[in-house]
Design a protein around this motif. Structure first.
Motif, short mmCIF file in Angstrom:
data_model
loop_
_atom_site.label_atom_id
_atom_site.label_comp_id
_atom_site.label_asym_id
_atom_site.label_seq_id
_atom_site.Cartn_x
_atom_site.Cartn_y
_atom_site.Cartn_z
N ALA A 380 0.85 -1.16 0.01
CA ALA A 380 0.05 0.09 -0.07
C ALA A 380 0.70 1.23 0.08
CB ALA A 380 -0.93 -0.02 1.32
N LEU A 381 2.01 1.30 0.79
CA LEU A 381 2.91 2.26 0.79
C LEU A 381 3.54 2.92 -0.36
CD1 LEU A 381 4.06 4.71 2.52
CD2 LEU A 381 5.83 2.79 3.27
N LEU A 382 4.07 1.56 -1.21
CA LEU A 382 4.69 1.71 -2.27
C LEU A 382 3.84 2.33 -3.46
CD1 LEU A 382 6.99 -1.47 -2.39
CD2 LEU A 382 7.79 0.70 -2.18
N SER A 383 2.54 1.81 -3.42
CA SER A 383 1.65 2.20 -4.40
C SER A 383 1.24 3.65 -4.21
CB SER A 383 0.00 1.26 -4.36
OG SER A 383 0.34 -0.08 -4.55
N PHE A 384 1.03 3.97 -3.07
CA PHE A 384 0.76 5.65 -2.50
C PHE A 384 1.62 6.40 -3.13
CE2 PHE A 384 0.78 9.21 0.11
CZ PHE A 384 -0.65 9.66 0.08
N CYS A 385 3.07 5.92 -2.69
CA CYS A 385 4.06 6.80 -3.27
C CYS A 385 4.41 6.70 -4.76
CB CYS A 385 5.49 6.30 -2.68
SG CYS A 385 5.83 6.48 -0.71
N ALA A 386 4.01 5.65 -5.54
CA ALA A 386 4.22 5.69 -6.88
C ALA A 386 3.32 6.63 -7.68
CB ALA A 386 3.97 4.16 -7.46
N ASN A 387 2.15 6.71 -7.01
CA ASN A 387 0.79 7.59 -7.48
C ASN A 387 1.25 8.96 -7.37
OD1 ASN A 387 -1.75 7.74 -8.83
ND2 ASN A 387 -2.23 8.52 -6.98
N VAL A 388 1.76 9.42 -6.24
CA VAL A 388 2.34 10.59 -5.95
C VAL A 388 3.23 11.25 -7.04
CG1 VAL A 388 3.63 12.15 -4.23
CG2 VAL A 388 1.93 10.71 -3.54
#
Length: 394
Positions: A380-388
């Motif tokens: 979830a953290l990696l997905s959130f950062c990638a979208n940012v």
């Protein structure tokens, strides 16, 4: 937003039958694992290898059928792939050794992957920019039904027939997909033939790896798929062994979470896409996942009630219904002329990520659900950062 015509809905119905074939082929035979192990006189771990073979076939098959559809159109590759699926399904009905089941499940997946990867490509080619998110959401919504319907159908078949009959049912589902494709999928309905030289199709993979938008949203889609597989593989342990709930309660919880995933897809195709950009939808979905996974980790650490843990898990699964169609839309959007190849790499990447994540989790796992929760939080953290850091122009 362009309204969908009856002709569009017929096409969506055909594509839905193709995309559902793979998930149904996975979920239908899960209830028969113990029966197959006993009948073939083999450990259940060897039966589980047949599932890994199927996932491997899905990955390899997508890389094969995707570029072919860019060169030769969609209809013929789909029909050929479904023929392979049906032949492999028929041969599975005569299996008497586990090694044969491994090979035939790989061929089954190789066949079912054709419809899966080409269906995604058809959506990207045939529908407008405004329509693609809606269609992918509908396909994800239908895909969410498979984890509910598959085991139920499998259980009912096992009550009355030998486990080989499960593969007869798969053959029939393949025949339905074949018939609908032959009757209703028209090559004129899509820009199916690539204008690029036939020898250049596989070289498109290099261009895909260089495209920042494709890479970022493929990573998000892959992390989301890995999360789903982690949830599915660990749910029985969390709910029944750790939580102490019954098998019937597990089925109920699993069904409710599947409905949650479908709800996320429904909201994306209706309310959310009317008011939010796809990138904004991803931001909200990854944010919800990040909060839910962090909460799940805290609840597990503090030994809270299983019911509190299940609430957090529900809100982790629900955004997956938002993430799957949106990440697919944004990843494939720049490659309409090579939708098959882009769809192939997108789908294969999901399975490759899942394999790697599973290896890491299995290596670190000590039987505690905390490892699973940490893995979900990391995804979830990696997905959130990638979208940012995704392109703002997407």
């Amino acid at each position: 937003m362009n309204a969908l015509t009856p002709k569009h809905w017929l096409l969506v119905f055909v594509l839905a039958s193709l995309t559902a074939l793979g998930p149904l082929s996975i979920d239908m035979y899960l209830p028969a694992f113990q029966t197959i192990a006993t009948d073939l006189n083999t450990p259940i771990s060897h039966v589980q290898i047949s599932l890994s073979c199927f996932l491997g076939g899905l990955a390899v098959g997508q890389l094969f059928w995707g570029p072919l559809s860019d060169t030769y159109g969609s209809k013929k590759p789909i029909l050929i792939s479904l023929c392979l699926f049906m032949v492999a399904s028929y041969l599975c009905t005569a299996v008497d050794q586990i090694e044969y089941l491994w090979g035939l499940r790989f061929l089954q997946a190789l066949g079912s992957s054709g419809g899966l990867v080409i269906a995604r490509a058809i959506v990207n080619k045939r529908f407008s920019r405004e329509q693609t998110l809606k269609i992918y959401s509908i396909l994800a919504l239908i895909g969410g039904i498979a984890p509910i319907v598959g085991p139920i159908v499998g259980n009912e078949i096992l009550k009355h027939f030998h486990w080989h009959a499960l593969f007869v049912a798969m053959l029939l589902f393949g025949l339905i997909g074949f018939s609908m494709t032959a009757l209703f999928l028209k090559e004129s309905d899509e820009e199916s033939i690539s204008t690029a030289p036939k020898s250049a199709n596989f070289s498109v993979y290099l261009a895909l790896f260089k495209n920042r938008q494709f890479l970022i949203y493929t990573i998000i889609g892959s992390l989301s798929f890995s999360s789903l597989m982690l949830y599915i593989s660990n749910a029985p342990l969390l709910i029944m062994e750790e939580g102490g709930l019954s098998g019937d309660a597990f089925s109920l919880v699993f069904g409710l979470n599947s409905i949650g995933l479908m709800l996320g897809s429904f909201l994306t195709s209706t309310v959310l896409q009317k008011h939010l950009t796809p990138r904004r939808i991803l931001f909200i979905a990854t944010g919800i996942q990040l909060i839910a996974s962090a909460l799940l980790l805290v609840l597990l650490t503090q030994s809270f009630s299983i019911y509190a843990q299940l609430i957090a898990l529900f809100f982790f699964v629900l955004p997956l219904g938002m993430l799957f169609p949106t990440a697919t839309t944004l990843a494939l959007r720049p490659f309409k002329a090579h939708s098959g190849t882009a769809s192939a790499l997108f789908g294969a990447s999901q399975l490759a990520f899942t394999f790697l994540v599973s290896l890491v989790v299995n290596h670190l796992s000590n039987g505690s659900m905390l490892i699973m929760a940490l893995a979900l939080l990391s995804c979830a953290l990696l997905s959130f950062c990638a979208n940012v850091f995704a392109p703002k122009s997407a």
